[in-house]
Scaffold this motif. Structure first.
Motif, mmCIF file in Angstrom:
data_model
loop_
_atom_site.group_PDB
_atom_site.id
_atom_site.type_symbol
_atom_site.label_atom_id
_atom_site.label_comp_id
_atom_site.label_asym_id
_atom_site.label_seq_id
_atom_site.Cartn_x
_atom_site.Cartn_y
_atom_site.Cartn_z
ATOM 1 N N ILE A 239 10.472 -18.568 -21.738
ATOM 2 C CA ILE A 239 11.878 -18.630 -21.258
ATOM 3 C C ILE A 239 12.487 -19.921 -21.999
ATOM 4 C CG2 ILE A 239 13.787 -18.401 -19.623
ATOM 5 C CD1 ILE A 239 11.954 -16.523 -18.139
ATOM 6 N N GLU A 240 12.181 -21.030 -21.539
ATOM 7 C CA GLU A 240 13.004 -22.182 -21.949
ATOM 8 C C GLU A 240 12.391 -22.789 -23.302
ATOM 9 O OE1 GLU A 240 13.996 -25.058 -18.344
ATOM 10 O OE2 GLU A 240 11.737 -24.527 -18.362
ATOM 11 N N ASP A 245 16.520 -19.268 -26.243
ATOM 12 C CA ASP A 245 15.817 -19.232 -25.015
ATOM 13 C C ASP A 245 15.168 -17.846 -25.079
ATOM 14 O OD1 ASP A 245 18.138 -17.642 -24.545
ATOM 15 O OD2 ASP A 245 17.617 -18.177 -22.358
ATOM 16 N N GLY A 246 14.231 -17.711 -24.284
ATOM 17 C CA GLY A 246 13.601 -16.353 -24.278
ATOM 18 C C GLY A 246 14.368 -15.266 -23.759
ATOM 19 N N TYR A 247 15.247 -15.238 -23.153
ATOM 20 C CA TYR A 247 16.165 -14.174 -22.469
ATOM 21 C C TYR A 247 17.013 -13.720 -23.721
ATOM 22 C CZ TYR A 247 15.517 -15.526 -17.743
ATOM 23 O OH TYR A 247 15.136 -15.900 -16.507
ATOM 24 N N THR A 250 14.692 -12.012 -26.115
ATOM 25 C CA THR A 250 14.344 -10.650 -25.642
ATOM 26 C C THR A 250 15.435 -9.695 -25.766
ATOM 27 O OG1 THR A 250 12.940 -11.655 -23.869
ATOM 28 C CG2 THR A 250 13.569 -9.371 -23.702
ATOM 29 N N LEU A 266 7.661 -11.947 -20.600
ATOM 30 C CA LEU A 266 8.066 -13.320 -20.582
ATOM 31 C C LEU A 266 7.134 -14.030 -19.533
ATOM 32 C CD1 LEU A 266 11.905 -12.634 -20.035
ATOM 33 C CD2 LEU A 266 10.892 -13.611 -22.006
ATOM 34 N N THR A 268 6.326 -17.899 -18.319
ATOM 35 C CA THR A 268 7.174 -19.041 -18.084
ATOM 36 C C THR A 268 6.748 -19.919 -16.913
ATOM 37 O OG1 THR A 268 9.353 -20.047 -17.679
ATOM 38 C CG2 THR A 268 8.833 -17.843 -17.017
ATOM 39 N N VAL A 279 15.703 -10.636 -15.914
ATOM 40 C CA VAL A 279 14.859 -10.105 -16.963
ATOM 41 C C VAL A 279 14.974 -8.732 -17.008
ATOM 42 C CG1 VAL A 279 12.155 -9.621 -17.072
ATOM 43 C CG2 VAL A 279 13.013 -11.668 -16.208
#
Length: 310
Positions: A239-240, A245-247, A250, A266, A268, A279
């Motif tokens: 995510i970070e 970032d991962g959000y 996605t 994800l 993390t 999420v």
């Protein structure tokens, strides 16, 4: 200072698309460092530390805080500097990484800043593999360094990356053996941990250092095939990450026609304060807290088989 310390717990729940808050601190010099507030449980003046025989040299002792015994790691020593001498005026940043709670001894704590992940950049290429930086950003004309805490923790207590024989003996990924498992993580240690765990599935692995690099590569693959899932089975993303970032990664995957069928896991170290609603909002298929090789390998196998049934 008391205002900063009082506000940390209230602000650890912040999760926004490509946004973050950094708690700024110093070690033994004027250089400022940052840690994501979302990982911080509490900041407090350094309490008396108890020395325990055979502790790692980077662990200055243990502290008893709110009924819990927490190891206190000297971040200055962990990054190759001199130990923090003035413990009475030092601070402990209590944070949660990889399913455990640690205390990080720092020289001073400054303030919290609000920024975007696209303002967080990868460390300079000249930093080399020995660098403890995972990202940098600029605040008021000054470079802020973000440490690779996963690398530091792994040097103190290496994580086991071996998948159990029970899992490896029953590996079944159907016809997906010819597809790529994509890994996105800004920590070189974390990328290699995931790669080693998933290599037992007999799948090809491709890695990216951040969300933007991963997204560009996935679009490149999709442009060659028409649909990224013709080549890529799924993506395991932190995510970070700097730049994206991962959000956000996605959400971009799920909103791009040639990518939207790709399964996203994800993965993390944001384990204790993880926001399930976020999420779900961005459309991730699964969430796994770092780092348990059997859970990760099992989840990847599950989603590979799920994909075959669709």
């Amino acid at each position: 200072m008391s205002g900063i310390l009082d506000s940390v717990n209230q602000r650890t729940q912040l999760v926004g698309q490509n946004r973050l808050e950094l708690l700024l601190f110093r070690l033994n010099s004027r250089q400022r460092f940052g840690i994501n507030v979302f990982k911080v449980r509490e900041v407090l003046q350094c309490p008396p530390l108890t020395s325990i025989p055979k502790l790692n040299a980077l662990v200055r002792g243990v502290a008893h805080i709110r009924g819990q015994t927490i190891s206190v790691i000297d971040l200055a020593m962990a990054t190759g500097g001199k130990p923090i001498e003035d413990l009475q005026n030092g601070f402990i940043v209590i944070a949660e990484y990889n399913r455990s709670v640690q205390g990080f001894l720092v020289g001073s704590v400054e303030r919290i800043i609000n920024t975007n992940w696209d303002a967080i950049m990868p460390p300079p290429k000249g930093a080399g593999s020995a660098s403890y930086l995972t990202a940098v950003t600029e605040v008021e004309g000054e470079l802020i360094e973000i440490l690779d805490v996963e690398k530091i923790l792994n040097e103190i207590s290496p994580l086991n990356t071996d998948v159990s024989k029970e899992i490896t003996d029953n590996v079944d990924v159907g016809t997906n053996t010819e597809k790529i498992i994509f890994i996105a993580d800004d920590s070189s240690v974390a990328r290699n941990q995931v790669k080693k765990a998933l290599s037992t599935l007999g799948l090809e692995i491709e890695m990216a250092k951040n969300g933007l690099e991963a997204l560009n590569r996935l679009k490149e693959i999709a442009s060659e095939t028409g649909d990224v899932t013709d080549r890529v089975a799924l993506i395991v993303s932190d995510i970070e990450m700097p730049e994206m970032d991962g959000y956000t990664l996605t959400a971009e995957i799920k909103n791009t026609p040639e990518l939207h069928r790709l399964q996203v896991i994800l993965h993390t170290s944001l384990s204790g304060v993880f926001n399930q609603a976020m999420v779900s909002k961005v459309g991730a298929d699964d969430f796994i807290a770092k780092f348990h090789p059997d859970e990760l390998a099992g989840a990847v196998q599950k989603w590979l088989l799920t994909d075959l049934k669709q």
